[in-house]
Design a protein around this motif. Structure first.
Motif, PDB file in Angstrom:
ATOM      1  N   PRO A  72       8.960  -2.886  -3.085  1.00 38.94           N
ATOM      2  CA  PRO A  72       8.142  -2.152  -2.115  1.00 38.94           C
ATOM      3  C   PRO A  72       8.915  -1.975  -0.813  1.00 38.94           C
ATOM      4  N   ASP A  73       8.374  -1.180   0.089  1.00 36.41           N
ATOM      5  CA  ASP A  73       9.009  -1.029   1.396  1.00 36.41           C
ATOM      6  C   ASP A  73       8.967  -2.363   2.139  1.00 36.41           C
ATOM      7  N   PRO A  74      10.002  -2.648   2.927  1.00 40.02           N
ATOM      8  CA  PRO A  74       9.965  -3.886   3.701  1.00 40.02           C
ATOM      9  C   PRO A  74       8.884  -3.829   4.775  1.00 40.02           C
ATOM     10  N   VAL A  75       8.361  -4.985   5.123  1.00 42.23           N
ATOM     11  CA  VAL A  75       7.356  -5.078   6.182  1.00 42.23           C
ATOM     12  C   VAL A  75       8.069  -5.598   7.423  1.00 42.23           C
ATOM     13  N   ARG A  76       8.162  -4.748   8.429  1.00 44.72           N
ATOM     14  CA  ARG A  76       8.945  -5.107   9.608  1.00 44.72           C
ATOM     15  C   ARG A  76       8.077  -5.706  10.718  1.00 44.72           C
TER      16      ARG A  76
END
Length: 451
Positions: free
Chosen positions: A372-376
């Motif tokens: 998944p997209d990284p959580v920044r």
């Protein structure tokens, strides 16, 4: 000592035993729960240990075998020989070798040996064309002992993260631990006081995954022994004191190809992570609940895995913050590209923990899972609605839930093998059941006079 039946490495061990005046050998192995066991033999038995093995009663070891299947044989790995950095007396030196456990009835590796479980994971990686490096960061507490030599939870300092003396009063202990580790072949990179009072971390250099697992067991042994020489009790219990940070064992992993290239690195990717790295990462996220039972194997582990104390509980990854389960640490050179799993704690069996991480990651690669997209953002600040919006799950809340997740995850449960899987689940279910029927001091203080 000389023999024509020995390998060059085995002969070199015999020569070193003579040269350094080693009188006794501790032949070490690890049980299913991660406790280091040893059989002590006179050093003159070293050649026999190499050529024939040393027999022991496996039925006396928790979770190994039944009484009618008790004969086991220790086969020492000569690559693990080291002289222990402490002596029982002024004149006697002791050596250590880590052993594989052999089933005497078949002559095959014992399926209940955690080291063998990790070797099977590494064989799977090898069949796919990869070797695996790993680097753990085990934290521990130093506590004072009482008049009878029993451990207390009284810390010997008021230090915090990276503090110096006079607040960090354990510098001498850490220094002697580092000297001891270096005497046993470790390359120590750094040591410092951790966030909590009395909490410490000593980082040693990465190595291949099997050597790394061996090193974790050695590390715990050396830390405890040298701390005891200073009059302190060292503990790798994840959360010995309420309401302060617990001890973790963040674990860095990377894959290398047969030609020595880092398979996790990609110059053209925004995060410098290859598609292989992202699939490996996705596999760990996919199997995170089951991994938790192995990487966080005690009732106490879940007192650490709560929001607010820097321990990861959210199944996500990030390239920049530490609130996610997996982090991509900054890498100065391509060879250093890796991922860091932040949930394991130092009470885990390092062989089993690394094995299930590797199997999970390789499963992600074989399935072609997409990360998944990284959580920044800081996930600790998310409310439940926002976590649902991002699709972020949480790790199991207690040992019971984690064991359920392990049993339900066929890929991870089967990776433990037909012996360790059922035995581990049985032991941990019993541990959790014993815990939930106990009445704590907190309950008595809160309810006894109120109701």
């Amino acid at each position: 000592m000389t023999s024509g039946n020995l390998s060059a490495t085995e002969q070199a061990v015999l020569d070193e035993i003579d040269e350094k005046g080693v009188d006794f050998l501790r032949l070490q192995f690890t049980d299913i729960l991660g406790t280091v066991k040893n059989v002590s033999v006179p050093a003159r038995q070293a050649e026999k240990a190499f050529t024939e093995g040393i027999y022991f009663d496996g039925s006396s070891i928790e979770g190994f075998v039944r009484i009618q299947e008790s004969d086991m044989r220790l086969k020492p790995d000569p690559e693990t020989f080291a002289v222990l950095p402490w002596r029982d007396n002024e004149e006697s030196a002791a050596g250590r070798m880590i052993c594989d456990v052999i089933n005497t009835s078949t002559g095959e590796p014992f399926a209940g040996d955690p080291r063998y479980v990790l070797k099977r994971a590494l064989e799977r990686a090898s069949d796919m064309g990869y070797t695996i490096n790993a680097a753990p960061e085990p934290e521990f507490f130093l506590f004072e002992e009482d008049e009878e030599g029993r451990a207390t939870t009284k810390t010997n300092d008021a230090g915090g993260y990276f503090d110096l003396a006079p607040k960090d009063l354990a510098q001498d202990v850490r220094r002697d631990i580092i000297y001891g580790l270096e005497d046993m072949g470790f390359e120590v990179e750094a040591s410092h006081h951790e966030v909590a009072e009395g909490q410490h971390e000593i980082n040693f250099e990465y190595d291949d995954a099997l050597t790394t697992a061996d090193n974790v067991g050695t590390f715990r042994t050396v830390v405890r022994a040298i701390a005891a020489q200073h009059g302190y009790h060292a503990t790798f219990m994840p959360k010995p004191i309420a309401r302060i940070n617990g001890s973790g064992m963040h674990t860095h992993i990377s894959l290398f190809t047969e030609d020595g290239e880092n398979a996790f690195h990609d110059d053209d990717d925004e995060f410098n992570l290859s598609s292989e790295a992202k699939s490996f990462l996705a596999g760990i996220l996919e199997h995170a609940p089951a991994i938790t039972a192995i990487a966080n194997p005690t009732v106490n582990s879940y007192k650490r895995l709560v929001p607010g104390y820097e321990a990861p509980v959210y199944v996500a990854w990030s390239d920049r913050n530490r609130s996610a389960l997996i982090r991509r640490p900054a890498a100065r050179v391509p060879a250093a590209s890796r991922i860091e799993l932040r949930s394991p704690d130092p009470s885990c069996n390092p062989y089993l923990a690394l094995a299930v991480m590797i199997h999970a990651g390789l499963d992600g690669m074989e399935q072609g899972l997409e990360a998944p997209d990284p959580v920044r953002e800081n996930i600790y600040e998310f409310d439940e609605v926002k976590r649902e919006e991002y699709g972020i799950e949480t790790l199991p809340a207690n040992l019971g839930e984690a064991v359920d997740a392990l049993e339900a995850d066929e890929a991870i449960y089967s990776a433990l093998g037909p012996h360790i899987g059922p035995k581990f689940v049985e032991a941990k279910r019993q541990e959790f059941e014993e815990y939930i029927v106990e009445v704590s001091e907190w309950e008595l203080e809160r309810y006894l006079e109120t109701f």
